[in-house]
Design an enzyme around this catalytic site. Structure first.
Site, mmCIF file in Angstrom:
data_model
loop_
_atom_site.group_PDB
_atom_site.id
_atom_site.type_symbol
_atom_site.label_atom_id
_atom_site.label_comp_id
_atom_site.label_asym_id
_atom_site.label_seq_id
_atom_site.Cartn_x
_atom_site.Cartn_y
_atom_site.Cartn_z
ATOM 1 N N TYR A 129 0.743 -1.303 0.031
ATOM 2 C CA TYR A 129 -0.055 -0.032 -0.045
ATOM 3 C C TYR A 129 0.931 1.481 -0.009
ATOM 4 C CZ TYR A 129 -3.820 -2.993 1.002
ATOM 5 O OH TYR A 129 -5.106 -4.059 0.926
ATOM 6 N N LYS A 176 4.318 -15.102 4.368
ATOM 7 C CA LYS A 176 4.712 -15.507 3.295
ATOM 8 C C LYS A 176 6.461 -15.328 3.145
ATOM 9 C CE LYS A 176 3.563 -17.935 -0.391
ATOM 10 N NZ LYS A 176 2.773 -19.310 -0.689
ATOM 11 N N ASP A 209 -1.150 -18.754 3.029
ATOM 12 C CA ASP A 209 -1.985 -19.695 2.438
ATOM 13 C C ASP A 209 -2.744 -20.888 3.012
ATOM 14 O OD1 ASP A 209 0.678 -20.103 2.262
ATOM 15 O OD2 ASP A 209 0.683 -21.004 0.016
ATOM 16 N N ASP A 233 -5.822 -7.185 5.039
ATOM 17 C CA ASP A 233 -7.027 -6.782 4.060
ATOM 18 C C ASP A 233 -7.801 -8.064 3.396
ATOM 19 O OD1 ASP A 233 -8.955 -5.265 2.604
ATOM 20 O OD2 ASP A 233 -7.261 -4.669 1.231
#
Ligand code: NAD
Length: 339
Positions: A129, A176, A209, A233
């Site tokens: 962002y 991740k 994930d 988000d």
């Protein structure tokens, strides 16, 4: 902020269903007997139409003065055209580094799971962002993911302090770092540093994930989730889906000096202006706001009124399987508060 004659709070009605749900929320606060002078300000598309600036100076001054705001959703265009997200700009301007989203089943609301009670803590100021994007050659674009140790430690500390203050038992850092070894690796090592300062809170790490799969298989294993901005988000909306959808999940953007309260959902253009929107998320966001202001008794009364209306199940909006309008649902809550 509290003045001699009650509180003064900045109010941004927003776009789409924003004005409808925000009006419902302010009516409920008034019915609960909390005196708030709402300082109405425009932002986004509405502000561009009148003054050409999506974030007018008056809005910034108002939030600076009042330190607390209630905000409806604001539309952000997809793709290259239009102004950058006003939400992102407000969060950066007021250094609202923590986005807090409590996700809980409400009585009487059908959902895939029961007994879900978790809190999403999302870093709110950096990550993808940052808005740093450039085309390095025709057909090749770079988008820069910014992760800093300072912001990562700060949000991790927020998550652990929240866990301690709200009698939570576990913080799960979601990442991740197997792929983004430097950026997510830094986020994770900061979370680990902070976790060591809170030995009584269990600390766990999970790849994003796998976390998504675990959330839709066994959501009750989770307590406080700690995430960077983008994962936060996406996972927030996923979690909203676990307990009945975007219409029922409140949110708060918190910094050390300022706070902006808003629902997780967007402007819902498909139902805007039709008196169909579920105002629960906006109403529960004001419950978070009232607790922030120290108005705990009024906050609890509103929460209880919402839960009673939900449990009775006779006056629900369409997204929850009912047939009531925004105003009918709001009136049912106000009726409970007047008993
Ligand atoms: P959305 O949240 O507006 O809508 C997704 C779906 O959920 C739609 O089917 C909608 O009808 C439904 N929904 C959402 N809130 C509801 C409510 N209160 N009651 C009943 N149903 C509800 O998401 P979107 O369509 O992806 O986004 C639309 C716009 O909102 C975009 O411009 C986006 O940028 C903006 N947005 C703003 C914020 C914010 O201001 N904080 C957050 C998310 C999206």
């Amino acid at each position: 902020m509290r003045g001699q004659r009650g509180y003064r709070v900045t109010l941004i009605p927003g776009d789409g269903i924003g004005p409808e749900v925000v009006e419902a929320a302010t009516a409920v606060v008034a019915a609960a007997g909390v005196g708030i002078a709402w300082d109405r300000q425009m932002a986004g598309a509405a502000a561009v139409e009148t003054g050409g600036n999506p974030i007018p100076d008056e809005l910034i001054h108002s939030i600076r003065r009042n330190r607390v705001a209630l905000k409806g959703p604001l539309a952000t265009r997809v793709g290259r055209t239009g102004f950058r997200s006003v939400n992102v700009a407000l969060r950066k301007t007021f250094d609202l580094y923590a986005n807090l989203r409590p996700i809980r089943n409400l009585p009487g609301i059908e959902s895939a799971f029961q007994g879900v009670n978790l809190v999403v803590v999302r870093e709110n100021t950096e990550d993808l962002y940052s808005g740093i994007e450039h085309q390095i050659a025709p057909g090749v674009v770079e988008s820069v993911k910014v992760i800093t140790a300072k912001a990562s430690r700060r949000i991790a500390k927020f998550a652990f302090e929240y866990a301690v203050g709200h009698k939570r038992r576990k913080v799960t850092a979601i990442h991740k770092a197997n792929i983004m070894k430097l950026s997510d690796g830094l986020f994770l090592s900061c979370a680990q540093q902070i976790a060591r300062l809170y030995p009584k809170i269990e600390y766990q790490e999970m790849i994003v994930d796998n976390a998504c799969m675990q959330l839709v298989l066994r959501p009750r294993q989770f307590d406080v989730l700690l995430l960077e901005n983008l994962y936060g988000d996406i996972v927030s909306d996923l979690c909203a889906g676990l307990v009945g959808g975007l219409g029922v999940v409140p949110g708060a953007n918190l910094g050390s000096r300022y706070a902006i309260f808003e629902a997780v959902h967007g402007t819902a253009p498909d139902i805007a202006g039709k008196n169909l929107a579920n105002p629960t998320a906006a109403i529960l966001s004001t419950v978070l706001m009232l607790r922030h202001l120290g108005e705990n008794a009024a906050a609890t009364r509103i929460q209880t009124a919402v839960e009673e209306v939900m449990e009775e199940g006779t006056c629900l909006t369409r997204d929850l399987g009912g047939r009531s309008s925004t105003t009918q649902f709001t009136e049912a809550i106000i009726a409970k508060l007047s008993i």
